[in-house]
Design an enzyme around this catalytic site. Structure first.
Site, PDB file in Angstrom:
ATOM      1  N   THR A  13      -1.810  10.114 -11.623  1.00  0.00           N
ATOM      2  CA  THR A  13      -1.773   8.765 -12.215  1.00  0.00           C
ATOM      3  C   THR A  13      -2.891   7.888 -11.640  1.00  0.00           C
ATOM      4  O   THR A  13      -3.715   7.334 -12.378  1.00  0.00           O
ATOM      5  CB  THR A  13      -0.400   8.102 -11.924  1.00  0.00           C
ATOM      6  N   ALA A  33     -21.262  -4.295  -6.213  1.00  0.00           N
ATOM      7  CA  ALA A  33     -21.366  -3.502  -4.981  1.00  0.00           C
ATOM      8  C   ALA A  33     -22.810  -3.423  -4.465  1.00  0.00           C
ATOM      9  O   ALA A  33     -23.028  -3.171  -3.283  1.00  0.00           O
ATOM     10  CB  ALA A  33     -20.831  -2.096  -5.230  1.00  0.00           C
ATOM     11  N   LYS A 105       0.914   4.818   1.091  1.00  0.00           N
ATOM     12  CA  LYS A 105       1.642   4.007   2.082  1.00  0.00           C
ATOM     13  C   LYS A 105       2.489   4.845   3.015  1.00  0.00           C
ATOM     14  O   LYS A 105       2.660   4.507   4.188  1.00  0.00           O
ATOM     15  CB  LYS A 105       2.486   2.928   1.404  1.00  0.00           C
ATOM     16  N   GLU A 129      -5.976  -1.144   0.198  1.00  0.00           N
ATOM     17  CA  GLU A 129      -5.402  -2.215  -0.639  1.00  0.00           C
ATOM     18  C   GLU A 129      -4.354  -1.697  -1.609  1.00  0.00           C
ATOM     19  O   GLU A 129      -3.329  -2.356  -1.856  1.00  0.00           O
ATOM     20  CB  GLU A 129      -6.536  -2.916  -1.411  1.00  0.00           C
ATOM     21  N   VAL A 132      -0.162  -1.193  -0.952  1.00  0.00           N
ATOM     22  CA  VAL A 132       0.920  -2.192  -0.999  1.00  0.00           C
ATOM     23  C   VAL A 132       0.777  -3.044  -2.256  1.00  0.00           C
ATOM     24  O   VAL A 132      -0.282  -3.634  -2.495  1.00  0.00           O
ATOM     25  CB  VAL A 132       0.897  -3.116   0.241  1.00  0.00           C
ATOM     26  N   GLY A 134       0.505  -2.373  -5.435  1.00  0.00           N
ATOM     27  CA  GLY A 134      -0.371  -1.923  -6.522  1.00  0.00           C
ATOM     28  C   GLY A 134      -1.629  -2.760  -6.650  1.00  0.00           C
ATOM     29  O   GLY A 134      -2.448  -2.813  -5.736  1.00  0.00           O
ATOM     30  N   LYS A 205       5.686   0.134   2.780  1.00  0.00           N
ATOM     31  CA  LYS A 205       4.764  -0.980   2.496  1.00  0.00           C
ATOM     32  C   LYS A 205       5.018  -2.147   3.447  1.00  0.00           C
ATOM     33  O   LYS A 205       4.078  -2.793   3.919  1.00  0.00           O
ATOM     34  CB  LYS A 205       4.942  -1.433   1.043  1.00  0.00           C
ATOM     35  N   GLY A 302       1.419   1.723 -11.549  1.00  0.00           N
ATOM     36  CA  GLY A 302       0.783   2.124 -12.807  1.00  0.00           C
ATOM     37  C   GLY A 302      -0.670   2.494 -12.567  1.00  0.00           C
ATOM     38  O   GLY A 302      -1.274   2.084 -11.564  1.00  0.00           O
TER      39      GLY A 302
HETATM   40  P1  NAP Z   1       0.572  11.922  -8.889  1.00  0.00           P
HETATM   41  O1  NAP Z   1       0.465  11.408 -10.276  1.00  0.00           O
HETATM   42  O2  NAP Z   1       1.670  12.844  -8.535  1.00  0.00           O
HETATM   43  O3  NAP Z   1      -0.827  12.606  -8.505  1.00  0.00           O
HETATM   44  C1  NAP Z   1      -1.039  13.337  -7.335  1.00  0.00           C
HETATM   45  C2  NAP Z   1      -2.310  14.159  -7.493  1.00  0.00           C
HETATM   46  O4  NAP Z   1      -2.584  14.801  -6.269  1.00  0.00           O
HETATM   47  C3  NAP Z   1      -2.189  15.233  -8.560  1.00  0.00           C
HETATM   48  O5  NAP Z   1      -3.401  15.315  -9.264  1.00  0.00           O
HETATM   49  C4  NAP Z   1      -1.946  16.498  -7.755  1.00  0.00           C
HETATM   50  O6  NAP Z   1      -2.454  17.666  -8.365  1.00  0.00           O
HETATM   51  C5  NAP Z   1      -2.768  16.190  -6.507  1.00  0.00           C
HETATM   52  N1  NAP Z   1      -2.294  16.916  -5.340  1.00  0.00           N
HETATM   53  C6  NAP Z   1      -1.077  16.827  -4.757  1.00  0.00           C
HETATM   54  N2  NAP Z   1      -1.023  17.652  -3.693  1.00  0.00           N
HETATM   55  C7  NAP Z   1      -2.216  18.262  -3.608  1.00  0.00           C
HETATM   56  C8  NAP Z   1      -2.781  19.241  -2.739  1.00  0.00           C
HETATM   57  N3  NAP Z   1      -2.071  19.742  -1.732  1.00  0.00           N
HETATM   58  N4  NAP Z   1      -4.048  19.641  -2.950  1.00  0.00           N
HETATM   59  C9  NAP Z   1      -4.765  19.128  -3.985  1.00  0.00           C
HETATM   60  N5  NAP Z   1      -4.301  18.198  -4.841  1.00  0.00           N
HETATM   61  C10 NAP Z   1      -3.046  17.790  -4.654  1.00  0.00           C
HETATM   62  O7  NAP Z   1       0.662  10.704  -7.862  1.00  0.00           O
HETATM   63  P2  NAP Z   1       0.173   9.214  -8.076  1.00  0.00           P
HETATM   64  O8  NAP Z   1       1.240   8.438  -8.761  1.00  0.00           O
HETATM   65  O9  NAP Z   1      -1.210   9.190  -8.630  1.00  0.00           O
HETATM   66  O10 NAP Z   1       0.170   8.673  -6.572  1.00  0.00           O
HETATM   67  C11 NAP Z   1      -0.852   9.011  -5.675  1.00  0.00           C
HETATM   68  C12 NAP Z   1      -0.744   8.159  -4.424  1.00  0.00           C
HETATM   69  O11 NAP Z   1      -0.866   6.790  -4.787  1.00  0.00           O
HETATM   70  C13 NAP Z   1       0.590   8.271  -3.705  1.00  0.00           C
HETATM   71  O12 NAP Z   1       0.383   8.126  -2.334  1.00  0.00           O
HETATM   72  C14 NAP Z   1       1.372   7.076  -4.231  1.00  0.00           C
HETATM   73  O13 NAP Z   1       2.362   6.639  -3.327  1.00  0.00           O
HETATM   74  C15 NAP Z   1       0.268   6.064  -4.347  1.00  0.00           C
HETATM   75  N6  NAP Z   1       0.502   4.986  -5.297  1.00  0.00           N
HETATM   76  C16 NAP Z   1       0.929   5.261  -6.537  1.00  0.00           C
HETATM   77  C17 NAP Z   1       1.099   4.227  -7.446  1.00  0.00           C
HETATM   78  C18 NAP Z   1       1.557   4.475  -8.847  1.00  0.00           C
HETATM   79  O14 NAP Z   1       1.792   3.514  -9.585  1.00  0.00           O
HETATM   80  N7  NAP Z   1       1.665   5.719  -9.304  1.00  0.00           N
HETATM   81  C19 NAP Z   1       0.829   2.908  -7.048  1.00  0.00           C
HETATM   82  C20 NAP Z   1       0.388   2.651  -5.735  1.00  0.00           C
HETATM   83  C21 NAP Z   1       0.232   3.704  -4.865  1.00  0.00           C
HETATM   84  P3  NAP Z   1      -1.872  18.200  -9.778  1.00  0.00           P
HETATM   85  O15 NAP Z   1      -2.234  17.143 -10.764  1.00  0.00           O
HETATM   86  O16 NAP Z   1      -2.573  19.474 -10.017  1.00  0.00           O
HETATM   87  O17 NAP Z   1      -0.395  18.327  -9.576  1.00  0.00           O
HETATM   88  N1  HSE Z   2       6.488   3.976  -6.626  1.00  0.00           N
HETATM   89  C1  HSE Z   2       5.817   2.784  -6.285  1.00  0.00           C
HETATM   90  C2  HSE Z   2       6.525   1.605  -6.934  1.00  0.00           C
HETATM   91  C3  HSE Z   2       4.391   2.850  -6.752  1.00  0.00           C
HETATM   92  O1  HSE Z   2       7.364   1.820  -7.810  1.00  0.00           O
HETATM   93  O2  HSE Z   2       6.263   0.469  -6.542  1.00  0.00           O
HETATM   94  C4  HSE Z   2       3.562   1.708  -6.256  1.00  0.00           C
HETATM   95  O3  HSE Z   2       3.381   1.775  -4.891  1.00  0.00           O
END
Ligand code: NAP
Ligand code: HSE
Length: 436
Positions: A13, A33, A105, A129, A132, A134, A205, A302
C-alpha cells in the site's frame, strides 16, 4: 545535480503510493528538493503479484539485503512493516552509510533507541514522519514547530482503522467485524489487524510522540494499552446519550512523579473538536506551555496520505544530505546526550474520570451498596443513571460517571462491586477525559 536514488523495501500500500506520488509530482518535488528524487530499485516478497504502481525504470527484486547494500542507492525507504527482517535491514542500510525513511512505527517503538544511536554514530538521517498519523505532519510540528515549548500533554486519535470502526458503528450501526473487513480492504489496517483493534499500533505511535514531546527514550513496554475489541454498541449508545463520544485515544502527559503513557477507549465530550474527528481521519491535540492547545488533523492511513509523509521525508533528507550532521535537527527533537530519565507512571498512579456500567439486580439497597463502596474509596460520583428495566427483567444497567480519581482506587471499587451478590456481571469501565 544528479538525482538522488531511492530504494523501496516493500511495494504494498505505502510503497506503491510513494512510487505513484513521486512519479506524478516529480517536477514539483524536484523544485522543492533541489534535485530529482528517483526510485531506482524496489523489492517485495512475491515478484509475480500484480503491482498498483507502474514499475518502468525500477529494478524490481526479491533480495532486500542486496538493495540495502547497493552502492547505487542513497536513501532506503523501509515500507515493508514488522520488526523482522525490517530491523536488521535498516541497521544494515545505516552501516552502509545510507539515509533511511521509514513508516514503521512498530520498528521504531521497539528498536528506535538502537536505530537512532546507530544512525547518529554513522552520521546518517532516519526520518519517520509517516510512522505517526499517516499524512499529518505531526512529527515535524512537535519536533520543530513547537520547539520553544515545554509540552504538557498530548492526546490523539492515531489509529485510523479504530476511528473508522467506531465512526461506522456509531453513525451507521454497523457490526464491528464488517467494518474491520472494509478497513482492511481500503488498506488502512496493519498486516495483523489485532495490532489496530487491540490498541498496539496506537501505542507504538504514542511511544514515538512521547519521545519527541518530552525528550525521553522510546519505552513502548511501559505503555498501558487497551483496544476497542471489547467495546459494545450499548456503551457507544449510552455515551452518546450522556453527551460523549467514545474514541480510542493515545494520551501522554507530564504528571507529578512521572509521565503518563496510555492508550484506551475514552469518553470525550461531544462538543470537543477531537470528538468530531470521524472515519479514517486522525487528529492530535498538543498542549504547549507557551502556545496553549494546538490541533493537527488529516488522513491517518491509506496509500497516498501516507506517501505524502514518506515523500516529505525524502525531500527533507535530500535537502540535508550534504549538511554537516551536527547541523541537522536531532532525530528525536532533543540532543541525544540530553534525554531525560523521567519515569513512566504505572497505570495505578494515573488519575482519570471514569464511566462505569454495572448490571445490577433491580432491588432496594443495591445502589446504596455501590455508592458506599465508592465513598469508602474516596471516589466522587459526578452522575449516576439507572436505565429502566425491560419487560419481565429484573436486571438493569446502571451507569456511573466519576470525577477524576486514581486508577488504583477504581480498580479496588470494581473488585468490591463485582463481589456483591446483586451484581451478576463484570463492570464495564471506560475512562473519560474532558480535554478542556
Ligand atoms: P503492505 O501493503 O502489507 O506492504 C508490505 C510490502 O512489504 C509488500 O510489498 C511486501 O511484499 C513487502 N515485504 C514484506 N516483507 C518482506 C520481506 N521480508 N522481504 C521483502 N519484501 C517484503 O503494508 P503497508 O500497508 O504498505 O505498510 C507498510 C508499512 O507502513 C508498515 O510498517 C505500516 O505500519 C506502515 N504504515 C502503513 C499505513 C497504511 O495506511 N497502510 C500508514 C502508515 C504507516 P509482497 O507485496 O510481495 O507481499
Ligand atoms: N493501521 C494504521 C491505522 C495505519 O489504521 O492507523 C496507519 O498507521
Amino acid at each position: 545535480m544528479k538525482p538522488i536514488r531511492v530504494g523501496l523495501l516493500g511495494l504494498g500500500t505505502v510503497g506503491s503510493g510513494t512510487l505513484e506520488v513521486l512519479r506524478r509530482n516529480r517536477e514539483e518535488i524536484a523544485r522543492r528538493a533541489g534535485r530529482e528524487i528517483v526510485v531506482t530499485q524496489a523489492c517485495a516478497r512475491d515478484l509475480s503479484k500484480p503491482r498498483r504502481a507502474p514499475l518502468e525504470g525500477v529494478r524490481f527484486m526479491g533480495d532486500a539485503k542486496a538493495l540495502v547494500a547497493s552502492p547505487d542507492i542513497d536513501i532506503v525507504v523501509e515500507v515493508m512493516g514488522g520488526e523482522s527482517p525490517a530491523r536488521d535491514l535498516v541497521l544494515e542500510a545505516i552501516s552502509h552509510g545510507k539515509h533511511v525513511v521509514t513508516a514503521n512505527k512498530a520498528l521504531l517503538a521497539k528498536h528506535g533507541n538502537a536505530i537512532f544511536a546507530a544512525a547518529h554514530e554513522k552520521g546518517v538521517m532516519v526520518a519517520f514522519e509517516a510512522a505517526v498519523a499517516g499524512g499529518v505532519p505531526i512529527i515535524k510540528a512537535i519536533r520543530e514547530g513547537l520547539s520553544a515549548n515545554r509540552i504538557e500533554w498530548l492526546a490523539g486519535i492515531i489509529n485510523g482503522t479504530c476511528n473508522y470502526i467506531l465512526s461506522e458503528m456509531r453513525e451507521r450501526g454497523l457490526a464491528f467485524d464488517a467494518v474491520l473487513a472494509e478497513a482492511q480492504r481500503l488498506g488502512y489496517a496493519e498486516a495483523n489487524p489485532s495490532f489496530d483493534v487491540g490498541g498496539i499500533d496506537a501505542a507504538h505511535k504514542l511511544t514515538i510522540l512521547s519521545a519527541i514531546a518530552f525528550g525521553i527514550p522510546m519505552q513502548f513496554d511501559k505503555a498501558y494499552v487497551e483496544g476497542i475489541d471489547r467495546l459494545t454498541a450499548t456503551d457507544i449508545r449510552y455515551a452518546e446519550g450522556l453527551g460523549y463520544r467514545i474514541k480510542l485515544l493515545g494520551i501522554a502527559r507530564r504528571a507529578a512523579g512521572g509521565i503518563e503513557l496510555r492508550v484506551h477507549p475514552t469518553l470525550v465530550p461531544a462538543k470537543r473538536l477531537l470528538a468530531n474527528v470521524e472515519g479514517v481521519m486522525n487528529a492530535v491535540l498538543v498542549n504547549g506551555d507557551a502556545v496553549g492547545p494546538t490541533l493537527y488533523y488529516g488522513r491517518g492511513a491509506g496509500a497516498e496520505p501516507t506517501a505524502s509523509a514518506v515523500v516529505a521525508d525524502l525531500v527533507d533528507v535530500t535537502r540535508m544530505a550534504t549538511a554537516d550532521p551536527e547541523h541537522r535537527v536531532p532525530h528525536l527533537a532533543f540532543q541525544p546526550d540530553r534525554l531525560s530519565s523521567e519515569p513512566i507512571l504505572p497505570m495505578g498512579e494515573v488519575e482519570t474520570a471514569c464511566y462505569l456500567r454495572l448490571r445490577a439486580l433491580d432491588r432496594p439497597g443495591v445502589l446504596a451498596d455501590v455508592t458506599r463502596i465508592c465513598a469508602d474509596l474516596s471516589i466522587s460520583i459526578g452522575a449516576i443513571f439507572q436505565k429502566e428495566a425491560g419487560e419481565g427483567e429484573d436486571v438493569v444497567d446502571v451507569v456511573i460517571l466519576t470525577h477524576r480519581t486514581y486508577e488504583r482506587s477504581v480498580n479496588e471499587a470494581i473488585r468490591r462491586i463485582e463481589s456483591l451478590a446483586t451484581i451478576p456481571a463484570p463492570v464495564v469501565r471506560i475512562r473519560l477525559e474532558d480535554l478542556a
